[in-house]
Design an enzyme around this catalytic site. Sequence first.
Site, mmCIF file in Angstrom:
data_model
loop_
_atom_site.group_PDB
_atom_site.id
_atom_site.type_symbol
_atom_site.label_atom_id
_atom_site.label_comp_id
_atom_site.label_asym_id
_atom_site.label_seq_id
_atom_site.Cartn_x
_atom_site.Cartn_y
_atom_site.Cartn_z
ATOM 1 N N ASP A 203 0.830 -1.198 0.000
ATOM 2 C CA ASP A 203 0.000 0.000 0.000
ATOM 3 C C ASP A 203 0.870 1.256 0.000
ATOM 4 O O ASP A 203 1.858 1.323 0.732
ATOM 5 C CB ASP A 203 -0.867 -0.030 1.275
ATOM 6 C CG ASP A 203 -1.918 1.054 1.282
ATOM 7 O OD1 ASP A 203 -2.802 1.032 0.415
ATOM 8 O OD2 ASP A 203 -1.863 1.932 2.169
ATOM 9 N N GLU A 261 1.608 -0.635 -5.057
ATOM 10 C CA GLU A 261 0.535 0.334 -5.316
ATOM 11 C C GLU A 261 1.176 1.712 -5.277
ATOM 12 O O GLU A 261 1.473 2.241 -4.209
ATOM 13 C CB GLU A 261 -0.560 0.237 -4.249
ATOM 14 C CG GLU A 261 -1.789 1.038 -4.620
ATOM 15 C CD GLU A 261 -2.149 2.173 -3.681
ATOM 16 O OE1 GLU A 261 -3.175 2.818 -3.932
ATOM 17 O OE2 GLU A 261 -1.420 2.445 -2.708
HETATM 18 C C1 NOJ Z 1 -4.413 2.923 -0.966
HETATM 19 C C2 NOJ Z 1 -5.579 2.040 -0.648
HETATM 20 O O1 NOJ Z 1 -5.915 1.290 -1.782
HETATM 21 C C3 NOJ Z 1 -6.684 2.957 -0.194
HETATM 22 O O2 NOJ Z 1 -7.902 2.290 -0.084
HETATM 23 C C4 NOJ Z 1 -6.264 3.606 1.100
HETATM 24 O O3 NOJ Z 1 -7.250 4.556 1.475
HETATM 25 C C5 NOJ Z 1 -4.930 4.321 0.966
HETATM 26 N N1 NOJ Z 1 -3.961 3.547 0.235
HETATM 27 C C6 NOJ Z 1 -4.347 4.645 2.317
HETATM 28 O O4 NOJ Z 1 -3.919 3.472 2.955
#
Ligand code: NOJ
Length: 548
Positions: A203, A261
Amino acid sequence: MSRISWSRDAVIYQIYVRSFADADGDGIGDLLGVASRLDYVRDLAVDAIWLTPFYPSPMADGGYDVADFRGVDPRFGTLADFDKLVMEAHARGLRVIIDLVPNHTSSAHPWFTAAVAAGPGSPERARFHFRPGRGPDGAQPPNNWQSIFGGPAWTRLPDGEWYLHLFASEQPDLNWDHPEVRAEFADILRFWLDRGVDGIRIDVAHGMVKAPGLPDAGAASVELLAGAETPYFDQDGVHEIYREWRSILDSYTPERIAVAEAWLPNVERAARYVRPGELHQAFNFHFLGTPWSAPAYRDVIDTSLAVMGEVGATTTWVLSNHDVVRHASRLAAGIGGTAGGATAGGGPAATADPALGLRRARAAALLMLALPGSAYLYQGEELGLPEVFDLPDECREDPVFVRSGGAELGRDGCRVPLPWSGSSPPYGFGPAGSTPWLPQPESWAVLSVAAQADDPSSTLNLYRRALRLRRERLGGRGVKPGRVEWHSAPGDAHLDFSHIREDGTGVRCVVNLGTEPVPVPEAPRLLASESLPQAGLLPPDTAAWWPR
Ligand code: NOJ
């Protein structure tokens, strides 16, 4: 290492756990719910599942606010349920990827509560970014950074110090210059790898390291998730962390993978995350963000394959996830999928023609699944689910909605619990009589898995056929990645390409993104996203496959 990764051509199915299947009837999906639906996932012919966070959490951001990185929230089950799920997935030939959230903790995490209690200057505060404020009395935030969810990225404590949170105030950012933070996450990684997970999704993979001194950001940096250059995203220091994690991943057999991500300004910056010795994959948000235009898709496809190919990495493809407007709604609106168009939940997508959106979504799926590389599916896209724009305000939980005072609808509309069966809510999501955490539209009865299962023209059966054909014709782990040969020209309003494997076999895919029918081979098709009224012509907003 010359070994070819299992992930190279994998299809990975994203399970947003709290909205997938609810075994205990509390309205929230859970791990045993996932386990109970694994046959469905296996029968889609995907290779792996990615589970969104199920850790103990106050759920200020749907579980991306983690209070204990080594546990399971009682709402989602127990560690024993997790172990059972991994075992059952493996028994069905499905690999399991979990979500690691290293950029921040929950404000309920013991490290943060200890830091708050210990006060300014304490070693406990050094694991986060605590600073005095600016201006007389320190009443101004330490710098001008804005939270991705809106409002300042700093919150002040009663003792006068401020702490940094790039997301909600309940998600304090960790200080990755602190050796204890690094050691802790290496240990957390091993904890889950030892339990048998096959990979991690990282993440905010571009966010952990901040520019020294936390300087003010330039004006462009407030763009939401758009990936503009900032002192808090895409700093060179993150790559050192990934080199360390890669050596941990590589110390396990069978192979373990990692996917980043990272919302970045261009594919070139994304490729830095998948250089040799770093991560296996990065989500292709540039593909996700492409509006319905053949030249735009051609450009992102060619660039992605070339740039990722240069570093020897797999290209990935993705159309939807739990953070963006579902593509069955988005693609009809003529907007891309990043920044406001993706995350705000409303705008042009809310008023777009749903039938057109679904046609395009089906065609886009055939485009994505015909390309060389790895594809990520988001639960429910195989049912053609649209975004739910008209959720009652009082049901919405996304901090984007809450922090913007309702000015932004936020991401709840793509997180509505799945319809499995039956003619009224909860549509088999939970036991009869249970109430899903977000209301499901009345119109979803015809979109349930049961309603689509025996209809040869359903979106579910289109995905099933496409995924099986892909496995038969385009799979082939252990062989070199296939290549794309274009039959259409860069400026054409349609895409026509063959994905050719090393042994010469493959699939030809034509997608008509224009307004006029386009000529296509008269030879027998493998499949088409709609029934075609006329042989030799492909109508607008339709895609089809032939043997290469
Ligand atoms: C990316 C995640 O996919 C999202 O859902 C989240 O709000 C943010 N990162 C913060 O962790």
